[in-house]
Design a protein around this motif. Structure first.
Motif, PDB file in Angstrom:
ATOM      1  N   UNK A  96     -10.820 -10.960 -43.299  1.00 37.83           N
ATOM      2  CA  UNK A  96     -10.959  -9.379 -43.180  1.00 37.83           C
ATOM      3  C   UNK A  96     -10.965  -9.131 -41.751  1.00 37.83           C
ATOM      4  N   UNK A  97     -12.203  -9.968 -41.153  1.00 36.89           N
ATOM      5  CA  UNK A  97     -12.464  -9.264 -39.680  1.00 36.89           C
ATOM      6  C   UNK A  97     -11.454 -10.056 -38.769  1.00 36.89           C
ATOM      7  N   UNK A  98     -11.152 -11.029 -38.859  1.00 30.16           N
ATOM      8  CA  UNK A  98     -10.424 -12.046 -37.853  1.00 30.16           C
ATOM      9  C   UNK A  98      -9.022 -11.309 -38.181  1.00 30.16           C
ATOM     10  N   UNK A  99      -8.167 -10.729 -39.312  1.00 29.39           N
ATOM     11  CA  UNK A  99      -6.982 -10.417 -39.602  1.00 29.39           C
ATOM     12  C   UNK A  99      -6.901  -8.900 -38.795  1.00 29.39           C
ATOM     13  N   UNK A 100      -8.209  -8.393 -39.253  1.00 27.04           N
ATOM     14  CA  UNK A 100      -8.051  -6.443 -38.912  1.00 27.04           C
ATOM     15  C   UNK A 100      -8.144  -6.711 -36.976  1.00 27.04           C
ATOM     16  N   UNK A 101      -8.848  -7.830 -36.446  1.00 24.48           N
ATOM     17  CA  UNK A 101      -9.132  -8.049 -34.946  1.00 24.48           C
ATOM     18  C   UNK A 101      -7.387  -8.534 -34.502  1.00 24.48           C
ATOM     19  N   UNK A 102      -6.926  -9.534 -35.447  1.00 27.23           N
ATOM     20  CA  UNK A 102      -5.385 -10.299 -34.899  1.00 27.23           C
ATOM     21  C   UNK A 102      -4.767  -8.554 -34.834  1.00 27.23           C
ATOM     22  N   UNK A 103      -4.162  -8.176 -35.834  1.00 30.46           N
ATOM     23  CA  UNK A 103      -3.618  -6.988 -35.775  1.00 30.46           C
ATOM     24  C   UNK A 103      -4.098  -6.166 -34.537  1.00 30.46           C
ATOM     25  N   UNK A 104      -5.348  -5.513 -33.869  1.00 23.92           N
ATOM     26  CA  UNK A 104      -5.607  -4.718 -32.898  1.00 23.92           C
ATOM     27  C   UNK A 104      -5.367  -5.271 -31.514  1.00 23.92           C
ATOM     28  N   UNK A 105      -5.680  -6.773 -31.254  1.00 24.67           N
ATOM     29  CA  UNK A 105      -5.398  -7.238 -30.181  1.00 24.67           C
ATOM     30  C   UNK A 105      -3.727  -7.613 -29.788  1.00 24.67           C
ATOM     31  N   UNK A 106      -3.079  -8.267 -31.388  1.00 26.29           N
ATOM     32  CA  UNK A 106      -1.672  -9.250 -30.932  1.00 26.29           C
ATOM     33  C   UNK A 106      -1.642  -8.357 -29.741  1.00 26.29           C
ATOM     34  N   UNK A 107      -0.953  -7.287 -29.701  1.00 25.66           N
ATOM     35  CA  UNK A 107       0.328  -7.048 -28.477  1.00 25.66           C
ATOM     36  C   UNK A 107      -0.522  -6.769 -26.758  1.00 25.66           C
ATOM     37  N   UNK A 108      -1.701  -7.380 -27.230  1.00 24.83           N
ATOM     38  CA  UNK A 108      -2.204  -7.379 -25.533  1.00 24.83           C
ATOM     39  C   UNK A 108      -2.287  -8.326 -25.460  1.00 24.83           C
ATOM     40  N   UNK A 109      -2.882  -9.686 -26.387  1.00 21.07           N
ATOM     41  CA  UNK A 109      -3.621 -10.900 -25.785  1.00 21.07           C
ATOM     42  C   UNK A 109      -1.820 -11.906 -26.871  1.00 21.07           C
ATOM     43  N   UNK A 110      -0.951 -11.939 -26.904  1.00 15.46           N
ATOM     44  CA  UNK A 110      -0.112 -12.687 -26.946  1.00 15.46           C
ATOM     45  C   UNK A 110       0.272 -13.280 -26.107  1.00 15.46           C
ATOM     46  N   UNK A 111       0.590 -12.543 -24.846  1.00 18.80           N
ATOM     47  CA  UNK A 111       1.198 -13.052 -23.765  1.00 18.80           C
ATOM     48  C   UNK A 111       0.246 -13.682 -22.762  1.00 18.80           C
ATOM     49  N   UNK A 112      -1.261 -13.424 -22.660  1.00 17.16           N
ATOM     50  CA  UNK A 112      -2.692 -13.592 -22.289  1.00 17.16           C
ATOM     51  C   UNK A 112      -2.329 -14.778 -21.719  1.00 17.16           C
ATOM     52  N   UNK A 113      -2.747 -15.170 -20.599  1.00 15.91           N
ATOM     53  CA  UNK A 113      -3.327 -16.564 -20.277  1.00 15.91           C
ATOM     54  C   UNK A 113      -4.994 -16.814 -21.578  1.00 15.91           C
ATOM     55  N   UNK A 114      -6.034 -16.173 -21.939  1.00 22.56           N
ATOM     56  CA  UNK A 114      -6.484 -16.393 -22.572  1.00 22.56           C
ATOM     57  C   UNK A 114      -6.545 -15.468 -24.120  1.00 22.56           C
ATOM     58  N   UNK A 115      -5.752 -16.705 -25.027  1.00 21.24           N
ATOM     59  CA  UNK A 115      -4.766 -15.424 -26.035  1.00 21.24           C
ATOM     60  C   UNK A 115      -5.645 -16.833 -27.262  1.00 21.24           C
ATOM     61  N   UNK A 116      -6.454 -17.685 -26.770  1.00 21.68           N
ATOM     62  CA  UNK A 116      -7.254 -18.323 -28.499  1.00 21.68           C
ATOM     63  C   UNK A 116      -9.235 -18.032 -28.192  1.00 21.68           C
ATOM     64  N   UNK A 117      -8.890 -17.648 -29.301  1.00 22.36           N
ATOM     65  CA  UNK A 117     -10.952 -17.174 -30.239  1.00 22.36           C
ATOM     66  C   UNK A 117     -11.374 -18.050 -30.468  1.00 22.36           C
ATOM     67  N   UNK A 118     -12.769 -17.860 -29.960  1.00 22.08           N
ATOM     68  CA  UNK A 118     -13.456 -18.870 -29.737  1.00 22.08           C
ATOM     69  C   UNK A 118     -14.591 -18.510 -30.532  1.00 22.08           C
ATOM     70  N   UNK A 119     -14.312 -17.311 -31.030  1.00 21.92           N
ATOM     71  CA  UNK A 119     -15.841 -16.857 -31.945  1.00 21.92           C
ATOM     72  C   UNK A 119     -16.504 -15.488 -31.195  1.00 21.92           C
ATOM     73  N   UNK A 120     -16.899 -14.213 -32.033  1.00 21.11           N
ATOM     74  CA  UNK A 120     -17.908 -13.072 -32.378  1.00 21.11           C
ATOM     75  C   UNK A 120     -18.990 -13.662 -32.255  1.00 21.11           C
TER      76      UNK A 120
END
Length: 139
Positions: A96-120
């Protein structure tokens, strides 16, 4: 009690399309592991397990380009972003946490160099008592 680190062992890219649900995200991560040949097997049980959190705020840094009048890049401005994740009164699973996070950041990070999730990483609680986490991103 809030975990100091969460999901640091999960490899994922916010460049990937947004799955339809937390369970679809879990399946997508399993496919992603196969595609990038990670030697460590993906632990689905981690994502399907319940976290001790009903809500959390996740902060990350987004680089926004500053452009001059000639449309040339001057510099990158680092903008702190906050994602509010809410379980609607129920404890969140890690999916749930990672899915909600993905939905919120996708627009900003999908074309960004730093798009790899590495933890919280836990950074404290806000004035409302909500756990705050900093998201690690890699390129």
């Amino acid at each position: 009690m809030e975990p100091d680190l969460m999901l640091e062992s999960v490899a994922w890219s916010f460049k990937e399309p947004i799955p339809d649900s937390p369970s679809a995200l879990t399946n997508a991560i399993s496919v992603y592991y196969d595609e990038i040949n990670i030697p460590k097997p993906f632990d689905k049980n981690l994502l399907t397990s319940t976290s001790p959190l009903e809500r959390l705020d996740v902060t990350y840094i987004y680089a926004l380009p500053k452009i001059n009048k000639k449309n040339n890049l001057i510099e990158w401005e680092k903008v702190p972003m906050i994602v509010k994740i809410d379980g609607g009164g129920k404890f969140l699973t890690y999916a749930d946490i990672l899915w909600q996070l993905h939905k919120a950041v996708y627009t900003y990070l999908k074309n960004d160099d730093h798009h790899f999730f590495e933890g919280l990483e836990f950074s404290g609680k806000n004035e409302e008592g909500v756990a705050e986490y900093e998201m690690w991103l890699g390129n």
